[in-house]
Motif scaffolding. Structure first.
Motif, PDB file in Angstrom:
ATOM      1  N   PRO A   1       0.841  -1.257  -0.163  1.00 19.29           N
ATOM      2  CA  PRO A   1       0.142  -0.116   0.024  1.00 19.29           C
ATOM      3  C   PRO A   1       0.799   1.237  -0.047  1.00 19.29           C
ATOM      4  O   PRO A   1       0.216   2.301  -0.123  1.00 19.29           O
ATOM      5  CB  PRO A   1      -1.028   0.093   1.213  1.00 19.29           C
ATOM      6  CG  PRO A   1      -0.678  -1.614   1.948  1.00 19.29           C
ATOM      7  CD  PRO A   1       0.431  -1.824   1.180  1.00 19.29           C
ATOM      8  N   TYR A   2       2.046   1.224   0.209  1.00 21.44           N
ATOM      9  CA  TYR A   2       2.987   2.339   0.223  1.00 21.44           C
ATOM     10  C   TYR A   2       3.689   2.730  -0.939  1.00 21.44           C
ATOM     11  O   TYR A   2       4.070   1.950  -1.976  1.00 21.44           O
ATOM     12  CB  TYR A   2       3.803   2.056   1.639  1.00 21.44           C
ATOM     13  CG  TYR A   2       2.980   1.957   2.881  1.00 21.44           C
ATOM     14  CD1 TYR A   2       2.611   3.003   3.658  1.00 21.44           C
ATOM     15  CD2 TYR A   2       2.779   0.473   3.302  1.00 21.44           C
ATOM     16  CE1 TYR A   2       1.667   2.819   4.660  1.00 21.44           C
ATOM     17  CE2 TYR A   2       1.830   0.453   4.314  1.00 21.44           C
ATOM     18  CZ  TYR A   2       1.341   1.531   4.983  1.00 21.44           C
ATOM     19  OH  TYR A   2       0.449   1.356   6.175  1.00 21.44           O
ATOM     20  N   ASP A   3       4.648   3.728  -0.816  1.00 21.47           N
ATOM     21  CA  ASP A   3       5.523   4.398  -1.958  1.00 21.47           C
ATOM     22  C   ASP A   3       6.430   3.022  -2.437  1.00 21.47           C
ATOM     23  O   ASP A   3       6.779   2.472  -1.675  1.00 21.47           O
ATOM     24  CB  ASP A   3       6.241   5.279  -1.255  1.00 21.47           C
ATOM     25  CG  ASP A   3       6.860   6.081  -2.302  1.00 21.47           C
ATOM     26  OD1 ASP A   3       8.040   5.750  -2.842  1.00 21.47           O
ATOM     27  OD2 ASP A   3       6.759   7.428  -2.548  1.00 21.47           O
ATOM     28  N   LYS A   4       6.395   3.198  -3.645  1.00 18.92           N
ATOM     29  CA  LYS A   4       7.413   2.145  -4.277  1.00 18.92           C
ATOM     30  C   LYS A   4       8.610   2.329  -4.060  1.00 18.92           C
ATOM     31  O   LYS A   4       9.625   1.070  -4.453  1.00 18.92           O
ATOM     32  CB  LYS A   4       6.878   2.256  -5.673  1.00 18.92           C
ATOM     33  CG  LYS A   4       5.747   1.708  -6.397  1.00 18.92           C
ATOM     34  CD  LYS A   4       5.512   1.584  -7.871  1.00 18.92           C
ATOM     35  CE  LYS A   4       4.182   0.834  -8.247  1.00 18.92           C
ATOM     36  NZ  LYS A   4       4.050   0.667  -9.749  1.00 18.92           N
ATOM     37  N   ARG A   5       9.197   3.167  -3.462  1.00 16.41           N
ATOM     38  CA  ARG A   5      10.727   3.271  -2.882  1.00 16.41           C
ATOM     39  C   ARG A   5      11.102   2.306  -1.753  1.00 16.41           C
ATOM     40  O   ARG A   5      11.906   2.034  -1.345  1.00 16.41           O
ATOM     41  CB  ARG A   5      11.074   4.712  -2.636  1.00 16.41           C
ATOM     42  CG  ARG A   5      11.424   5.360  -3.730  1.00 16.41           C
ATOM     43  CD  ARG A   5      11.622   7.003  -3.718  1.00 16.41           C
ATOM     44  NE  ARG A   5      10.214   7.566  -3.373  1.00 16.41           N
ATOM     45  CZ  ARG A   5       9.720   8.636  -3.425  1.00 16.41           C
ATOM     46  NH1 ARG A   5      10.953   9.694  -3.986  1.00 16.41           N
ATOM     47  NH2 ARG A   5       8.852   9.087  -3.276  1.00 16.41           N
ATOM     48  N   ILE A   6       9.704   1.705  -1.224  1.00  9.31           N
ATOM     49  CA  ILE A   6       9.884   0.583  -0.155  1.00  9.31           C
ATOM     50  C   ILE A   6       9.773  -0.454  -0.686  1.00  9.31           C
ATOM     51  O   ILE A   6       8.572  -1.081  -1.370  1.00  9.31           O
ATOM     52  CB  ILE A   6       8.836   0.809   0.742  1.00  9.31           C
ATOM     53  CG1 ILE A   6       8.762   2.380   1.544  1.00  9.31           C
ATOM     54  CG2 ILE A   6       9.009  -0.083   2.039  1.00  9.31           C
ATOM     55  CD1 ILE A   6       7.461   2.697   2.420  1.00  9.31           C
TER      56      ILE A   6
END
Length: 294
Positions: free
Chosen positions: A184-189
């Motif tokens: 669900p979070y930013d693709k940098r994670i």
């Protein structure tokens, strides 16, 4: 840390182990020589940014770690805090990074760094990576910290690669546990898939690489003696992992990030076993590439 074999001999030995003793006995000397020569003259890593997770050399100081990497002809590193402390000054950080760069070694990640559900704790790691000009942090974050991680990757524009640690890991045993948490979070994670711990979690590493390709930002490459929970690192080719299928998956996805050789065993004198792993892996890649061209 003297290396008793020439680079050419290591490549030959690595290839012969890779194709198996029964095939090696039937292979012509010309074929093996051609593959060794081809690997020697061109990039033996076939475009991969192959290096060392510096935890491998945790008993060596910075200078000897650099010497070992130069002997192994490896030009990328994931820095563990044994070689650059998390509580170091900005000046110390820049000085250590410069030492690596002067030696022809590029730091591409740092870690593994444990992160708690606390913004100050997490920010410390991001500032460390920024000071070092490192693009990726390999980490083990608290599962409840995802909103903080999301904030930090946006603020610092630094990638996170969550490291799975196998069945004893209460946070993220397999890459799929991390994948479920981060989607669900930013693709940098993203992820750092440890192929040994992944197999001990009863997940196929080659399959996980394909499924998690969009957020795979680091990879710990090794072999292990068993996929049971008590499995330990062993020289590549002497264990139970299908390293060929793992490399084939990386080739298939055109993996662009750090491929870290991590070797936990023999911390007092890891060089000979790491050298064997390096030679074997080069041999595997040479064999895969030669087969693909035919």
């Amino acid at each position: 840390m003297s290396n008793p074999f020439s680079r050419r001999q290591i490549i030959k030995t690595g290839f012969m182990v890779a194709i198996g003793s029964s095939i090696a006995h039937r292979a012509s000397a010309h074929l093996i020589d051609d593959i060794a020569l081809n690997t020697s003259n061109n990039d033996p890593w076939q475009g991969f940014k192959t290096g060392i997770a510096s935890y491998t050399f945790r008993k060596l100081n910075l200078e000897n770690t650099i010497k070992a990497m130069q002997q192994l002809d490896l030009h990328y590193i994931s820095i563990k805090d044994f070689h650059l402390a998390l509580d170091s000054s900005t000046e110390d950080r820049k000085a250590v990074i410069q030492k690596f760069m002067n030696a022809g070694i590029t730091p591409l990640s740092c870690g593994n760094i444990t992160m708690e559900n606390d913004e100050a704790n997490i920010r410390r790691a991001f500032q460390y990576a920024r000071d070092c000009n490192i693009p990726t942090i390999v980490c083990s974050p608290h599962p409840d910290s995802m909103s903080i991680l999301d904030k930090m990757v946006k603020e610092y524009d630094i990638k996170l690669a969550i490291h799975n640690h196998g069945p004893e890991d209460k946070r993220f045993p397999s890459p799929y546990d991390a994948w479920k948490a981060i989607t669900p979070y930013d693709k940098r994670i993203g992820l750092c898939i440890d192929v040994g711990h992944t197999a001990r979690a009863k997940v196929d590493p080659a399959e996980a690489i394909i499924k998690c390709r969009d957020r795979l930002y680091d990879l710990h490459f090794k072999d292990i003696d068993t996929t049971e929970p008590n499995g330990n690192t062993i020289q590549a080719g002497r264990g139970v992992l299908n390293l060929s299928s793992i490399l084939q998956s990386l080739i298939k996805i055109k993996y662009p990030h750090l491929l870290s050789i991590e070797y936990e065993r023999s911390p007092d004198d890891p060089f000979p076993e790491v050298a064997e792993t390096v030679g074997y892996t080069k041999g595997l890649l040479a064999g895969l590439t030669t087969t693909k061209k035919k």
